[in-house]
Design an enzyme around this catalytic site. Structure first.
Site, PDB file in Angstrom:
ATOM      1  N   LEU A   9       1.018  -1.193  -0.103  1.00  0.00           N
ATOM      2  CA  LEU A   9       0.157   0.061  -0.121  1.00  0.00           C
ATOM      3  C   LEU A   9       0.972   1.259  -0.050  1.00  0.00           C
ATOM      4  O   LEU A   9       0.861   2.138   1.072  1.00  0.00           O
ATOM      5  CB  LEU A   9      -0.935   0.107   1.128  1.00  0.00           C
ATOM      6  CG  LEU A   9      -2.351  -0.709   0.968  1.00  0.00           C
ATOM      7  CD1 LEU A   9      -1.975  -2.286   1.487  1.00  0.00           C
ATOM      8  CD2 LEU A   9      -3.162  -0.042   2.021  1.00  0.00           C
TER       9      LEU A   9
ATOM     10  N   GLU B 212       1.064   4.029  -2.569  1.00  0.00           N
ATOM     11  CA  GLU B 212       0.891   4.563  -3.883  1.00  0.00           C
ATOM     12  C   GLU B 212       1.704   5.695  -4.265  1.00  0.00           C
ATOM     13  O   GLU B 212       2.093   5.664  -5.714  1.00  0.00           O
ATOM     14  CB  GLU B 212      -0.619   5.305  -3.654  1.00  0.00           C
ATOM     15  CG  GLU B 212      -1.799   4.712  -3.852  1.00  0.00           C
ATOM     16  CD  GLU B 212      -2.262   4.067  -2.636  1.00  0.00           C
ATOM     17  OE1 GLU B 212      -1.418   4.260  -1.400  1.00  0.00           O
ATOM     18  OE2 GLU B 212      -3.097   3.202  -2.519  1.00  0.00           O
TER      19      GLU B 212
ATOM     20  N   GLN C  24      -6.634   1.316  -6.467  1.00  0.00           N
ATOM     21  CA  GLN C  24      -7.536   0.412  -6.043  1.00  0.00           C
ATOM     22  C   GLN C  24      -9.042   0.937  -6.389  1.00  0.00           C
ATOM     23  O   GLN C  24      -9.874   0.732  -6.751  1.00  0.00           O
ATOM     24  CB  GLN C  24      -7.503  -0.192  -4.810  1.00  0.00           C
ATOM     25  CG  GLN C  24      -8.206  -1.366  -4.467  1.00  0.00           C
ATOM     26  CD  GLN C  24      -7.384  -2.281  -3.496  1.00  0.00           C
ATOM     27  OE1 GLN C  24      -7.530  -2.020  -2.249  1.00  0.00           O
ATOM     28  NE2 GLN C  24      -6.948  -3.418  -3.953  1.00  0.00           N
ATOM     29  N   PHE C  25      -8.860   2.367  -6.009  1.00  0.00           N
ATOM     30  CA  PHE C  25     -10.034   3.258  -6.065  1.00  0.00           C
ATOM     31  C   PHE C  25      -9.674   4.760  -6.358  1.00  0.00           C
ATOM     32  O   PHE C  25      -8.333   4.825  -5.591  1.00  0.00           O
ATOM     33  CB  PHE C  25     -11.060   3.488  -4.769  1.00  0.00           C
ATOM     34  CG  PHE C  25     -11.788   1.999  -4.606  1.00  0.00           C
ATOM     35  CD1 PHE C  25     -13.017   2.123  -4.727  1.00  0.00           C
ATOM     36  CD2 PHE C  25     -11.319   0.974  -4.001  1.00  0.00           C
ATOM     37  CE1 PHE C  25     -13.954   1.020  -4.627  1.00  0.00           C
ATOM     38  CE2 PHE C  25     -12.055  -0.013  -3.768  1.00  0.00           C
ATOM     39  CZ  PHE C  25     -13.596  -0.221  -4.189  1.00  0.00           C
ATOM     40  N   ALA C  26      -9.982   5.251  -7.196  1.00  0.00           N
ATOM     41  CA  ALA C  26      -9.647   6.820  -7.635  1.00  0.00           C
ATOM     42  C   ALA C  26      -9.319   7.687  -6.491  1.00  0.00           C
ATOM     43  O   ALA C  26      -8.449   8.334  -6.313  1.00  0.00           O
ATOM     44  CB  ALA C  26     -10.566   7.438  -8.523  1.00  0.00           C
ATOM     45  N   ASP C  27     -10.089   7.328  -5.322  1.00  0.00           N
ATOM     46  CA  ASP C  27      -9.971   8.252  -4.200  1.00  0.00           C
ATOM     47  C   ASP C  27      -8.592   8.056  -3.637  1.00  0.00           C
ATOM     48  O   ASP C  27      -7.908   8.956  -2.988  1.00  0.00           O
ATOM     49  CB  ASP C  27     -10.922   7.624  -3.151  1.00  0.00           C
ATOM     50  CG  ASP C  27     -12.507   7.711  -3.656  1.00  0.00           C
ATOM     51  OD1 ASP C  27     -13.232   8.407  -3.190  1.00  0.00           O
ATOM     52  OD2 ASP C  27     -12.428   6.938  -4.534  1.00  0.00           O
ATOM     53  N   PHE C  28      -7.693   7.066  -3.775  1.00  0.00           N
ATOM     54  CA  PHE C  28      -6.687   6.672  -3.159  1.00  0.00           C
ATOM     55  C   PHE C  28      -5.361   7.478  -3.854  1.00  0.00           C
ATOM     56  O   PHE C  28      -4.455   7.336  -3.375  1.00  0.00           O
ATOM     57  CB  PHE C  28      -6.369   5.322  -2.814  1.00  0.00           C
ATOM     58  CG  PHE C  28      -7.434   4.699  -2.088  1.00  0.00           C
ATOM     59  CD1 PHE C  28      -8.205   5.120  -1.036  1.00  0.00           C
ATOM     60  CD2 PHE C  28      -7.835   3.345  -2.429  1.00  0.00           C
ATOM     61  CE1 PHE C  28      -9.303   4.401  -0.361  1.00  0.00           C
ATOM     62  CE2 PHE C  28      -8.898   2.787  -1.633  1.00  0.00           C
ATOM     63  CZ  PHE C  28      -9.498   3.349  -0.837  1.00  0.00           C
TER      64      PHE C  28
ATOM     65  N   HIS D  67     -14.794   6.164  -1.301  1.00  0.00           N
ATOM     66  CA  HIS D  67     -14.703   5.122  -2.346  1.00  0.00           C
ATOM     67  C   HIS D  67     -15.764   5.547  -3.848  1.00  0.00           C
ATOM     68  O   HIS D  67     -16.132   4.822  -4.315  1.00  0.00           O
ATOM     69  CB  HIS D  67     -15.349   3.761  -1.962  1.00  0.00           C
ATOM     70  CG  HIS D  67     -14.288   3.060  -1.037  1.00  0.00           C
ATOM     71  ND1 HIS D  67     -14.079   3.517   0.246  1.00  0.00           N
ATOM     72  CD2 HIS D  67     -13.406   2.233  -1.238  1.00  0.00           C
ATOM     73  CE1 HIS D  67     -13.135   2.642   0.877  1.00  0.00           C
ATOM     74  NE2 HIS D  67     -12.794   1.614  -0.056  1.00  0.00           N
TER      75      HIS D  67
END
Ligand SMILES: Cc1ncc(C[n+]2csc(CCOP(=O)(O)OP(=O)(O)O)c2C)c(N)n1
Length: 659
Positions: A396, A398, A420-424, A465
């Site tokens: 994890l 990014e 994994q999700f655009a938020d991250f 998310h």
């Protein structure tokens, strides 16, 4: 100081002496020029030269080094022509950045150097990327990157070390522990005693050395590199040293106790080594003088050439064009007419698979994307097809993984990084907007990276998310942003994004993954980046939109069969298709810009402003925007529905038609 020459010959020692003298003599000259106001900001490496020079000279010439702001000795050790180096410091066009970035903020692939961005920490992961490329190609090379003791507090330090350890990347992390980060002493920066204590915590071998002893630095790095080439793994070296001048020349040194300067002056890396060589009879007074004269003459010559060069003349076209690596996309048609019904998610998977076959240098990285196939199963079966080397599960981290993408580009590899999700993506924001986006403009290095962004709301997934964050990137020159709304475009645009040598943010709406399907070509094909598509044609009104907005507009059209409208699907947001926008506005005279992202500062604002400025003569009413509420994305479905713009669309359409 304890110098131990081991088996090193006189010639090797003399080469080190010349090596360490050069940055010192340049700096002494720079201090004079600074006082005369002839150079601007300067970060001094005086007192720390043994680290830059000793470590750089210990590597092979084609091994990459990633220096920071006190590592002039790296640049000189790689024998950069001084006129060019000085031109760079002066912002001249003949430097390494055409006057676009300052001092040490540049790279030169010719010299196997990748310079820093101001943020310090992001540099470390770029080294990981270069090392990964070498590792995948069995190159038996090491990469050397530096960090100060202050910069090591950044999260990027942790991420880069962690990934290097897990992936056995042959990176030497050289920590220059000089006791201060700007004015902040170590005891206000960190609580541990030594950086070497951190090594074992990451599973990394760590060594502490006297950073003022060039022989110790040189010998340690040589041995480490030798061992790491054969047995790839990272190594942490903590070099203890001291910063003999202020953080930068204008900032002074009041906060540093005088006795520290006195103590460290006795350990000066240049003088102590010089003394040792004189005592060892490797150097005579006479040769010493003549070496100094020779280097000083080289410096003067370089300075004269650099000063004689004029400042750059701004050329708007060139400035804009250089944000991107030149690339003319040739749209590729499918080789046959064979088609299969595919869901949106399968179209994405199809593109990735065919691009992996097409580009042996393409590497996929993301959390849980290997055996598990990714949380949305886009890469299911990819490990079996392409192996774990090219389909990489990541920790994890990014930020590090995005930085690794840039490092891989330096070595000519393509990468796809799946959020994994655009938020991250916020956890890796700096790497994208500061490093990937700007490196071509700054020093001509493209970032051949596609970032996949599973995005959007509608499934009661709450504030973290569900976000639409395309506007963050839309505002960043140097990036391209694509956002397909159909399976056909999803495949063609992802292929195009992977083909493009520039960094591309690829948005894929999660709610479309399994809700829509379409017959799409089985073969490889691309869709043009930068071209919009008319998803419906009519005469009364234009809805300009993208992503989920296209489907909302189409639903509305079904609900209002009497309504004749153009639905323009932008497909690419950066650069967006102004020609298509103008055409539809000219045709209908009434416009709504619709997007799922929140209203304020959304892409709709830019498009509406452009229409107002350039298409005023066609308009029969105000340019309207329909977007989500200016709130975070709420969790409970009734709240989420109110947040999303879909239900407000009809109302706005009626208002604009009635205007
Ligand atoms: C992310 C970020 N925060 C703050 C700064 C401002 N800054 C530049 S250098 C520096 C101190 C760095 O200290 P250290 O890493 O120990 O290196 P040194 O200058 O001592 O060589 C600071 C705070 C920055 N460049 N980037």
């Amino acid at each position: 100081m304890n110098f131990n020459r081991k088996e090193y010959t006189d010639d090797e020692l003399l080469a080190l002496y010349r090596g360490i003298l050069k940055p010192r003599l340049i700096e002494e000259r720079m201090l004079v020029l600074l006082r005369q106001g002839r150079v601007s900001k300067w970060f001094s490496g005086i007192g720390q030269e043994a680290i830059s020079v000793g470590s750089a000279m210990a590597l092979e010439q084609d091994e990459y080094i990633l220096p920071l702001h006190r590592n002039l000795g790296v640049f000189t050790s790689r024998n950069m022509p001084l006129d060019r180096l000085f031109a760079q410091f002066q912002g001249k066009k003949t430097g390494f950045t055409k006057g676009r970035d300052r001092s040490f903020h540049f790279g030169s692939n010719e010299h196997h150097i990748v310079g820093m961005i101001s943020h310090l920490g992001p540099q470390l992961a770029v080294a990981d990327g270069i090392a990964l490329a070498d590792l995948l190609d069995n190159k038996e090379k090491v990469t050397l990157v530096y960090s100060g003791d202050g910069g090591a507090s950044e999260g990027d330090f942790h991420e880069a070390l962690n990934v290097a350890a897990v992936w056995n990347l042959p990176v030497i992390f050289m920590i220059e522990n000089n006791g201060y980060g700007l004015s902040t002493p170590s005891n206000e920066q960190f609580k541990f005693n030594h950086f070497i204590d951190k090594g074992p915590a990451y599973g990394i071998d760590a060594l502490q050395i006297d950073g003022n002893n060039i022989l110790e630095v040189y010998d340690t790095v040589r041995q480490a590199a030798y061992s790491m080439r054969k047995n790839p793994r990272p190594m942490l070296i903590e070099a203890i040293t001291f910063r003999m001048r202020g953080h930068e020349e204008a900032s002074g040194t009041k906060y540093v106790p005088q006795e520290l300067f006195e103590k460290w002056a006795k350990k000066d890396p240049v003088e102590t080594f010089e003394q040792y060589l004189l005592e060892e009879l490797v150097l005579t007074q006479k040769t010493m003088e003549s070496i100094k004269e020779e280097i000083k003459a080289e410096i003067e010559e370089g300075l004269q050439t650099a000063f004689a060069t004029p400042m750059p003349v701004a050329d708007q076209q060139e400035e804009l064009a250089d944000m991107y690596q030149p690339f003319e996309q040739k749209v590729i048609e499918p080789a046959s007419g064979a088609k299969t019904e595919k869901r949106f998610v399968d179209a994405i998977s199809d593109a990735l698979r065919q691009s992996m076959e097409r580009y042996p240098d393409l590497v996929l990285m993301g959390q849980d994307i290997a055996e598990y196939g990714g949380v949305f199963k886009v890469t299911e079966g990819f490990v079996e097809a392409f192996g774990k080397g090219r389909v990489r599960n990541t920790p994890l981290c990014e930020s590090a993984i995005l930085g690794i993408g840039l490092g891989m580009s330096v070595k000519g590899k393509k990468s796809m990084v799946e959020m994994q999700f655009a938020d991250f993506v916020s956890a890796g924001f700096s790497q994208i907007v500061n490093n990937l986006a700007k490196s071509h403009y700054r020093w001509g290095q493209n970032a051949d990276v596609v970032v996949r962004m599973p995005t959007g709301a509608g499934s009661a997934a709450g504030p973290f998310h569900s976000q639409s964050n395309e506007a963050w990137f839309f505002h960043t020159p140097g990036l391209k942003v694509v956002y397909p709304s159909t399976p056909y475009d999803a495949k063609g645009l992802l292929n195009a994004a992977l083909e493009d040598p520039n960094p591309v943010m690829y948005f894929e709406h999660k709610m479309l993954y399994r809700s829509i399907s379409q017959e799409i070509p089985d073969d490889y094909y691309t869709v043009e980046i930068g071209k919009a598509r008319l998803a419906a044609e009519g005469t009364d009104l234009s809805i300009i939109t993208y992503g989920m907005g296209v489907h909302w507009a189409k639903q509305l059209q079904q609900e209002m069969p009497e309504l004749s409208m153009d639905i323009l699907d932008l497909r690419t947001l950066l650069p967006w298709d102004k020609e298509a926008v103008e055409k539809t506005v000219a045709k209908t005279g009434r416009v709504i810009v619709l997007h799922e992202d929140t209203l304020t500062g959304g892409i709709g604002g830019e498009i509406a402003a452009w229409i107002a400025e350039h298409c005023f003569q066609y308009l029969d009413g105000p340019v309207a925007r329909v977007a989500s509420l200016d709130t975070a994305v709420p969790f409970a479905p009734p709240l989420e529905q109110e947040f999303l713009p879909k239900q407000r669309l009809r109302e706005k359409v009626e208002a604009i038609l009635a205007y």
